[in-house]
Design a protein around this motif. Structure first.
Motif, mmCIF file in Angstrom:
data_model
loop_
_atom_site.group_PDB
_atom_site.id
_atom_site.type_symbol
_atom_site.label_atom_id
_atom_site.label_comp_id
_atom_site.label_asym_id
_atom_site.label_seq_id
_atom_site.Cartn_x
_atom_site.Cartn_y
_atom_site.Cartn_z
ATOM 1 N N LYS A 51 -35.604 -45.102 -52.445
ATOM 2 C CA LYS A 51 -34.597 -46.122 -52.154
ATOM 3 C C LYS A 51 -34.922 -46.898 -50.878
ATOM 4 C CE LYS A 51 -31.194 -43.133 -51.956
ATOM 5 N NZ LYS A 51 -31.938 -41.874 -52.082
ATOM 6 N N SER A 52 -35.195 -46.155 -49.821
ATOM 7 C CA SER A 52 -35.495 -46.847 -48.557
ATOM 8 C C SER A 52 -36.777 -47.640 -48.683
ATOM 9 C CB SER A 52 -35.632 -45.841 -47.414
ATOM 10 O OG SER A 52 -34.424 -45.163 -47.241
ATOM 11 N N SER A 53 -37.722 -47.126 -49.434
ATOM 12 C CA SER A 53 -38.982 -47.841 -49.615
ATOM 13 C C SER A 53 -38.736 -49.150 -50.343
ATOM 14 C CB SER A 53 -39.969 -46.987 -50.399
ATOM 15 O OG SER A 53 -40.132 -45.753 -49.765
ATOM 16 N N PRO A 101 -30.770 -50.688 -41.475
ATOM 17 C CA PRO A 101 -31.625 -49.569 -41.873
ATOM 18 C C PRO A 101 -30.879 -48.239 -41.885
ATOM 19 C CG PRO A 101 -32.416 -50.603 -39.835
ATOM 20 C CD PRO A 101 -31.100 -51.206 -40.163
ATOM 21 N N GLN A 102 -31.502 -47.271 -42.555
ATOM 22 C CA GLN A 102 -30.939 -45.921 -42.591
ATOM 23 C C GLN A 102 -30.791 -45.422 -41.157
ATOM 24 O OE1 GLN A 102 -33.104 -43.598 -45.380
ATOM 25 N NE2 GLN A 102 -31.613 -41.957 -45.445
ATOM 26 N N ALA A 103 -29.666 -44.777 -40.858
ATOM 27 C CA ALA A 103 -29.401 -44.252 -39.524
ATOM 28 C C ALA A 103 -29.478 -45.327 -38.451
ATOM 29 C CB ALA A 103 -30.354 -43.111 -39.183
ATOM 30 N N LEU A 181 -28.147 -52.702 -47.279
ATOM 31 C CA LEU A 181 -27.547 -51.617 -46.493
ATOM 32 C C LEU A 181 -28.160 -50.300 -46.949
ATOM 33 C CD1 LEU A 181 -23.993 -52.864 -47.298
ATOM 34 C CD2 LEU A 181 -24.870 -52.855 -44.968
ATOM 35 N N ASP A 182 -28.884 -49.635 -46.067
ATOM 36 C CA ASP A 182 -29.504 -48.365 -46.446
ATOM 37 C C ASP A 182 -28.649 -47.218 -45.926
ATOM 38 O OD1 ASP A 182 -31.165 -46.413 -47.310
ATOM 39 O OD2 ASP A 182 -32.940 -47.053 -46.201
ATOM 40 N N GLU A 183 -27.990 -46.532 -46.817
ATOM 41 C CA GLU A 183 -27.111 -45.406 -46.466
ATOM 42 C C GLU A 183 -26.207 -45.737 -45.283
ATOM 43 O OE1 GLU A 183 -27.287 -42.634 -48.240
ATOM 44 O OE2 GLU A 183 -29.335 -42.359 -48.959
HETATM 45 MG MG LIG Z 1 -33.779 -43.379 -47.475
#
Ligand SMILES: [Mg+2]
Ligand SMILES: Nc1ncnc2c1ncn2[C@@H]1O[C@H](COP(=O)(O)OP(=O)(O)OP(=O)(O)O)[C@@H](O)[C@H]1O
Ligand SMILES: Nc1ncnc2c1ncn2[C@@H]1O[C@H](COP(=O)(O)OP(=O)(O)OP(=O)(O)O)[C@@H](O)[C@H]1O
Ligand code: SF4
Ligand code: SF4
Ligand SMILES: [Mg+2]
Lengths: 320, 435, 341
Positions: A51-53, A101-103, A181-183
């Protein structure tokens, strides 16, 4: 160019492979989907499915060890994959598509005031003057529900929920037509999560923004989803409207995933999926879900195509 | 491992060192090494002083003469005995050698040993040059042991009308140019008793010697260079192992028990950090003992409470809070068990590279102490060579080999361990690994 | 057993229920805050006046947001934290009186399942070593005996074939398998109570249910008491008979699961339930009702009811002045809110 006839975003056969010591990680392997203006698609999948990729591939934020990066990304009809880095930075990244990004809330620079950090993308990508950018930042703080006097604070003076809103404001400040929106809520508390989802809904209503929401939290994703895309082992295996998908998913994986969600308001007994997703380095031939699929049959030895059924598409031989 | 060229190089160097160390200990057993190292003229009379290694000639267009020593007793010098009347005998001793160098030897010496009852045997020595000249060197009666140094024969000097006997012997008297070719030393002896006997050893102290050259005491530097390896390795490894392990155990105990134990360790460390490490070692070396074991012990003790204990502590503080430690406490693991079975093993991946990388520092420390004159008085080490070279003015007298040989070995050792340590760190702690 | 417990008055000063396995009485866990490493700067009142009783074989869920003190409460029950005041009585023994062997013996009777399975396993030990440790500590000398026990427990947590796993290190296992090892470790010494602190929150959706069902099956077959800590209300009803809702260091609502989900009383519980979504498309069409603000600081919590700055039904002059006691508007349903006076 007539923007009306074009989708906001259309992705075709997007591929992002990484090179590692163990072999090639096929993190994104032939992803297609499209998105209209002022719509939100959620990309759902288990940890490590890519997903993040996918988010990185859309925004061309690539790590050093890229093995293969190809495909087409049409932004209002223009294939931005043809852009060079300079054009891309000017016309696409943050100008048209921005990323949380995530976090992200833990990635804020600890020694710079959050106001400045939110203004930064406007200065860099839009070429706005600092004063004007700070004014933009102030407006964005209102949109995401952070008190204005927080502009002057440092990240550590803010709670997790507030920092996540700041990260969101950073993505909004350039008025992009699409935000990835990543997580965005997974490290947050239930009430804060609900708050952030409210903020996103409001932004969507008020600013007409589109969203790609990447998450593994199925229940929360339904708060924003117009469309749902299910990702499994680097590929999208099902896409469709949320109102079709949530009551009756089609792909066996999607069905089992949905059945595994515990529900507060129904008596259903949640199920689970046995086995594990395949390694992205050593992918099986044929359908990638076949090892865990209860409906597997001979055809599944060959890779399934995306079969269309009304507005829905499923990558499974059952729907041929 | 194979992904890291530096690991392979480092490993190779370390293997080579270990191999050298083992070879040294087998080839020259400890007692022999000490005898050689502490031996004087009687052991090393055959060697020139301050001679660079023989392989210098490979890199020099002008050739330095190499040293040699031949003797009748082992047949390397021919001796023909012709019995005469009434128990007398004459003998003819000859040694022919090819001289094709561009520099004269430092010295030529004849060591005679003879046996007789009453009447001393008599010899006469002659020198035959390639161009056919015959130079009479000396006629003399022999005592039981007699040494004849060519350059110090005053009579010969007057006879030849030169102060420099050796150059004269090897050059054309007209032009003064050096003559290359076959030289011969001819000694004719006469013994006057039936059991009388003459033996001679002919030593040429050349300009170069052996694999490593010699020092001020004619000692072959191969001995300390070889033996330096096991000593440096032992010192470096024991010191770094002792230091790392003790530091880690103390840091772990301090972090786990906290309270006054931790405080005490912190304070000791702070005091130790401001103590001048080298000065203390020098004081111990000067006033107490220069034995390598004493210095080793002191080094370890002084190196425990340093910055390392603080950095270990800061990591232990984090590990102490980790969930698996909490779990261990919850299932009733005792404190010592947690320290030794849960805290410390977590650190091994950090310990090993650090341990390997800190070996050179200790090897250098031992060498530095030796250079300062505080090396072990008995042992042949690399540092001692440098010290000898230094106190004999090797650098301004141009004996670079004398310092460069041990220094190169020290550097290679340092580099080898450093590279290996660095590679191990990347293997054990892959966060640093570039993707 | 449960009905008897339900009849207990939680706010009565003494709980002396013979069947109770675990009784917590007015427990406080305060962490001292120090300024620059020394000098007193107040307390973090992580647990502040918590009382409840747990019967043998009973399952209870403690629900609350991050930082409300759930873990502090559990660590005290596990004997990892020393209570500032109050009592923890387990199986008739007061925990504060236990030292050395006694405390160790107590620990054998309580199993602990942590949130992050990877962090909870020592990375340098293989599965066999990890599982042998608690047995060695509890004095099981014979290796065969230990291995037999490990085999038994591993097949109970469905890690088969057991042999395939024994030599593996934690990083070679999936999250779900790691969590099974953690559960196996907690089960090794046949505990009477298992404390599971967010056992599935780090796992993938498809695995979560599997682990919860496993815990449930173990609970039933062994008659275990389980305290299940979570922030996810939707998993609670599959798992526990009772729910305690925790807010800012105290339990503000305690009730039977059905009762609480069907008829939540405390305004905070209402908010939690409203914020919990089920995956349904129509969610996207409406906004959620969320109380404003954030959970209070535990150093200087609000006076009176700690929820009052965020409460939509706040009654000035009462809620911000007096701390609401545990009230029991319906049998077995306790709530600390002045609305139910
Ligand atoms: Mg991810
Ligand atoms: N730079 C990289 N080099 C090599 N492999 C990578 C890289 N980035 C990601 N991966 C691998 O690619 C796969 C997909 O990673 P990605 O971060 O996209 O997953 P994800 O779906 O976002 O997971 P999560 O839910 O855990 O965030 C994983 O197996 C990951 O280990
Ligand atoms: N050892 C400690 N010293 C000081 N404060 C602590 C300590 N442990 C926890 N706290 C504080 O006590 C409060 C409660 O922490 P606790 O871990 O019990 O919360 P929790 O409900 O388990 O939260 P989460 O859901 O995030 O795990 C928090 O504000 C935390 O910062
Ligand atoms: S293609 Fe076959 S194996 Fe794959 S999901 Fe469909 S039925 Fe299952
Ligand atoms: S006591 Fe008052 S403030 Fe507290 S929850 Fe009840 S109504 Fe709200
Ligand atoms: Mg916790």
């Amino acid at each position: 160019m007539n923007t009306m006839s074009h989708k906001l975003l259309r992705i075709e056969d997007l591929v992002l492979h990484f090179k590692t010591r163990l072999g090639t990680v096929q993190a994104v392997d032939g992803v297609d989907f499209e998105l209209d203006t002022n719509r939100a698609v959620v990309i759902l999948g288990e940890s490590g499915c890519g997903k993040s990729s996918l988010a990185k591939a859309i925004l061309r934020l690539l790590p050093r060890n890229v093995q293969k990066y190809s495909g087409e990304v049409y932004l209002q009809g223009t294939d931005v994959m043809q852009f060079d880095e300079e054009q891309f930075r000017h016309n696409v990244r943050w100008a048209a598509i921005s990323l949380v990004p995530q976090a992200a809330m833990n990635a804020l620079n600890p020694v710079i005031k959050v106001g400045e950090q939110v203004a930064e993308p406007a200065i860099v990508h839009l070429g706005v003057k600092r004063e004007a950018a700070l004014n933009l930042a102030r407006r964005m703080f209102q949109h995401v529900g952070v008190p204005e006097d927080f502009l002057e604070r440092y990240p550590f003076e803010l709670s997790g929920g507030m920092r996540q809103r700041v990260a969101l404001a950073m993505a909004l400040v350039t008025s992009p037509s699409l935000i990835v929106l990543d997580e965005p809520t997974s490290a947050l508390d239930l009430l804060t999560q609900a708050n952030i989802m409210n903020v996103l809904k409001r932004i969507k209503q008020e600013l007409g923004t589109s969203f790609i929401l990447i998450t593994h939290d199925i229940a929360t994703s339904s708060e924003l989803a117009d469309e749902v895309a299910i990702m499994y082992a680097g590929q999208i295996v099902e896409v469709g409207h949320a109102r079709d998908f949530f009551p009756a998913p089609l792909h066996p994986y999607a069905q089992m995933l949905m059945a595994s969600v515990p529900r507060l308001r129904s008596e259903s007994d949640p199920m689970f999926i046995t086995g594990q997703p395949p390694s992205l380095v050593n992918l099986p031939t044929g359908c990638r879900f076949k090892a865990r699929c209860p409906f597997r049959f001979d055809k599944c030895e060959r890779e399934p195509l995306m079969f269309g059924k009304n507005s829905r598409k499923v990558k499974c031989w059952l729907y041929e | 491992m194979l992904y890291y060229p530096s690991a392979i190089v480092g490993l190779l160097v370390v293997f080579l060192l270990v191999f050298t160390a083992i070879y040294a200990m087998i080839k020259i057993p400890y007692n022999e090494a000490i005898r050689l190292w502490r031996g004087g003229e009687e052991v090393w009379y055959q060697n020139p002083k301050f001679a660079p290694p023989a392989w210098f000639n490979l890199f020099s267009s002008k050739k330095y003469s190499e040293s040699f020593a031949v003797k009748t007793s082992d047949g390397s010098m021919t001796r023909e005995v012709t019995p005469g009347a009434q128990g007398t005998s004459t003998m003819s001793i000859a040694y022919t050698f090819d001289f094709s160098y561009d520099y004269y030897p430092q010295e030529l010496i004849l060591y005679f040993t003879s046996s007789y009852e009453e009447k001393q045997p008599f010899i006469s020595a002659e020198w035959l040059t390639p161009d056919g000249r015959k130079i009479r060197l000396v006629n003399m009666a022999l005592s039981q042991k007699q040494t004849y140094r060519f350059s110090q024969d005053e009579k010969l000097k007057t006879r030849l009308r030169t102060e420099e006997v050796i150059p004269y012997l090897f050059s054309d008297p007209e032009t003064g140019a050096l003559v290359k070719g076959e030289y011969q030393l001819l000694i004719t002896g006469a013994a006057f008793e039936p059991d009388a006997d003459i033996n001679v050893e002919f030593v040429s102290h050349g300009q170069v010697y052996g694999l490593a050259g010699t020092d001020q005491a004619r000692r072959d530097l191969v001995v300390p260079l070889l033996w330096g390896a096991p000593i440096a390795l032992a010192f470096g490894l024991i010191a770094s192992l002792g230091t790392s392990v003790l530091t880690m155990v103390i840091a772990a105990l301090g972090t786990w028990y906290g309270g006054w134990i931790d405080e005490l360790i912190q304070r000791i460390t702070e005091i130790n950090l401001v103590l001048p490490f080298l000065s203390i070692l020098i004081m111990i070396g000067t006033f107490y003992s220069r034995s390598i074991w004493v210095i080793l012990g002191a080094t370890i003790l002084l190196s425990i409470f340093t910055g390392a204990i603080k950095s270990y502590r800061s990591i232990f503080v984090q590990v102490k809070e980790s969930l698996y430690i909490e779990a261990a406490r919850a299932y009733g693991a005792s404190s010592p068990r947690i320290v030794f079975l849960y805290l410390i093993p977590r650190m091994i991946p950090l310990l090993i590279p650090g341990l390997v990388s800190s070996v050179p520092a200790f090897v250098f420390l031992e060498a530095s102490l030796a250079v300062l004159g505080l090396g072990d008085p008995v042992l042949p080490t690399w540092g001692k060579i440098i010290e000898d070279a230094n106190s004999n003015g090797a650098l301004y007298r141009g004996y670079y080999y004398w310092i460069l040989e041990p220094a190169t070995l020290l550097m290679i050792t340092g580099l080898g361990f450093a590279m290996l340590g660095f590679a191990l760190d990347r293997i054990f702690n892959p966060k640093l690994r570039d993707v | 057993m449960i009905t008897e417990l339900r009849d207990l008055k939680m706010n009565t000063p003494k709980i002396n229920e013979p069947q109770a396995l675990l009784t917590i009485q007015d427990l406080r866990v305060w962490y001292e805050l120090r300024r620059f490493g020394f000098g007193h700067a107040g307390y973090v009142k992580a647990v502040d006046g918590v009382s409840f009783a747990l019967a043998e074989g009973e399952t209870v869920a403690v629900v609350g947001e991050s930082g409300c003190g759930k873990s502090s409460l559990m660590k005290t029950i596990l004997g990892l934290n020393i209570p500032t005041s109050g009592e923890v009585v387990f199986d008739g023994e007061n925990l504060s009186g236990l030292k050395g062997d006694g405390l160790q013996h107590y620990r054998f009777k309580v199993g602990y399942v942590q949130q992050d399975p990877y962090g909870a396993l020592p990375p340098f030990m293989n599965v066999q070593k990890i599982l042998e440790e608690p047995l060695i500590i509890s004095g099981m000398k014979s290796r065969e005996e230990r291995l037999a026990r490990i085999h038994k427990v591993m097949s109970e947590v469905k890690l088969h074939p057991v042999e395939d796993f024994l030599k593996k290190f934690p990083h070679m296992l999936s999250g779900g398998q790691q969590q099974r090892i953690v559960i196996a470790r907690a089960m090794l010494r046949e505990p009477k109570l298992i404390v599971a602190d967010e056992p599935v929150s780090m796992l993938d959706a498809s695995v979560r249910v599997e682990i919860l069902k496993l815990l449930r099956a173990l609970q039933e077959s062994h008659g275990l008491s389980v305290i299940y800590i979570t922030h996810d209300l939707s998993t609670v009803k599959y798992f526990s008979r009772r729910i305690f809702v925790m807010y800012a260091g105290s339990l503000i609502e305690k009730a039977d699961t059905r009762q609480l989900l069907g008829n939540p009383l405390h305004p905070y519980t209402h908010a939690l339930l409203a914020a919990t979504s089920d995956p349904e498309a129509r969610n996207a069409e409406t906004f959620k009702e969320v109380p404003p603000g954030e959970p209070p600081s535990l150093v200087n919590p609000p006076t009176g009811c700690r929820f009052h700055p965020r409460c939509p039904r706040f009654m000035a002059g009462l809620c911000d002045v007096k701390f609401p006691p545990d009230l029991e508007p319906e049998p077995g349903h306790f709530v600390a809110c002045w609305l139910y006076q």
